[in-house]
Write an enzyme that holds these catalytic residues in place. Structure first.
Site, short mmCIF file in Angstrom:
data_model
loop_
_atom_site.label_atom_id
_atom_site.label_comp_id
_atom_site.label_asym_id
_atom_site.label_seq_id
_atom_site.Cartn_x
_atom_site.Cartn_y
_atom_site.Cartn_z
N THR A 1 0.82 -1.21 0.00
CA THR A 1 0.00 0.00 0.00
C THR A 1 0.85 1.26 0.00
O THR A 1 1.99 1.26 0.51
CB THR A 1 -0.91 0.02 1.25
OG1 THR A 1 -1.56 1.29 1.37
CG2 THR A 1 -0.10 -0.20 2.52
N TYR B 1 -1.65 0.39 10.19
CA TYR B 1 -1.90 -0.35 8.96
C TYR B 1 -0.71 -0.24 8.02
O TYR B 1 -0.16 -1.24 7.55
CB TYR B 1 -3.17 0.18 8.27
CG TYR B 1 -3.32 -0.28 6.84
CD1 TYR B 1 -3.39 -1.64 6.54
CD2 TYR B 1 -3.37 0.64 5.80
CE1 TYR B 1 -3.51 -2.07 5.23
CE2 TYR B 1 -3.49 0.21 4.48
CZ TYR B 1 -3.56 -1.14 4.20
OH TYR B 1 -3.67 -1.56 2.89
#
Length: 327
Positions: free
Chosen positions: A117, A141
């Site tokens: 990501t 995250y």
């Protein structure tokens, strides 16, 4: 038959990837615990239910199918939740991935395409991000994905595990045939939330933060169509099958859209008003995330074909109207 193990294959991106893999001549084997995915989305190959932290279950699946490679999507991915429950993200994403990598090596499977990501970069205001930018994640995250990337590099040096790592930006749209699409419980992504508001399934779309240093005060993100994204994963698998070295690629378009710009485009596509309320910023959100994807184009030959905002919303709206897994 060339089996490919797809972790998280019952989820949004994973199910689209399974369709693309089948079209490319592979047999995608979905491995999913169904905590956020949907069994109804598993339409393109075998399904094996299991958790990434279950080493014995993984060993059994590797022994059953002898996959040539793994495409690894399975992860928790909500930035806000990761700020509130960091241990959950470290345990699920990092420990789960470690267990997967150990199972791969035990089975002699040494090629993996990993779903990372842009959140690993952190907040680099007014910078178009490429693969050389510093990784300074500002939420658990992003930090968990960065840790998994580090593990892959380490296992590459110690055990010859070769990887293609894709750091991608905001994924949107749906399968043009509406066989699969985006559906989360609870929903957290901008475009489906917006379509729910248009459709009366929620009172309004909340815009989290209207005081960012952007032209209209709302966050700017780079959006890539899910079908373009999974095409890159097929190319990444081919890259590894051709014996090439481990590599990191950004996947985005290089174009940023603010939240309000996405809302305005939705009004045009659907010919409906979007009920909107302004809310406070969410912890962990960056001001702007825009990709530089030159490497993916020049080395992989990847070029987005459907990542026009109008097209992404059109495909998402079609899916929204024609089929959810709970209907």
């Amino acid at each position: 038959m060339k089996h490919v193990l797809v972790t998280g294959g019952a989820g949004y991106i994973g199910s689209h990837a399974c369709k693309a893999l089948k079209a490319a001549g592979y047999v995608p084997v979905t491995y999913d615990n169904l905590s956020t995915g949907w069994q109804d989305a598993v339409k393109f190959g075998p399904f094996e239910q299991g958790d990434l932290t279950d080493a014995a279950r993984l060993d059994a699946v590797f022994a059953k199918y002898d996959p040539i490679a793994v495409v690894h999507f399975a992860a928790l991915s909500q930035v806000g939740e990761s700020m509130q429950k960091p241990a959950l993200y470290w345990r699920n994403n990092v420990v789960g991935s470690l267990t997967l990598f150990e199972a791969m090596l035990k089975a002699g499977c040494k090629e993996i395409v990993f779903s990372s990501t842009c959140a690993t970069y952190g907040d680099h205001d007014n910078v178009v991000l490429d693969e050389t930018c510093e990784q300074e994640p500002i939420n658990p995250y992003g930090a968990s994905k960065r840790a998994i990337e580090d593990m892959l590099m380490g296992f590459g040096e110690s055990d010859g595990l070769r990887s293609v790592i894709f750091r991608y930006f905001n994924v949107a749209g749906a399968d043009p045939d509406s066989e699969v699409g985006e559906f989360h419980q609870p929903e957290t992504h901008l475009i489906p939330l917006m379509l729910d508001a248009i459709d009366g399934k929620r009172d309004a779309l909340t815009i989290f933060g209207t005081d960012y240093d952007t032209p209209d005060g709302t966050c700017i993100r780079d959006y890539v169509h899910v079908m373009d994204l999974v095409d890159a994963h097929v190319l990444g698998l081919k890259w590894l099958q051709d014996g090439k070295e481990s590599r990191v690629f950004n996947l985005g378009t290089g174009n940023g859209f603010s939240v309000r710009e996405v809302v305005n485009e939705s009004r045009i596509v659907t010919n409906k008003e979007v009920p909107v309320v302004d809310g406070a910023r969410r912890a962990g959100d960056c001001t702007m995330l825009v990709s530089g994807s030159v490497r993916a184009e020049t080395e992989l030959g990847w070029r987005p074909k459907r990542s026009d905002m109008k097209q992404m919303i059109t495909d998402a709206w079609r899916w929204h109207q024609t089929g959810h897994y709970d209907q």
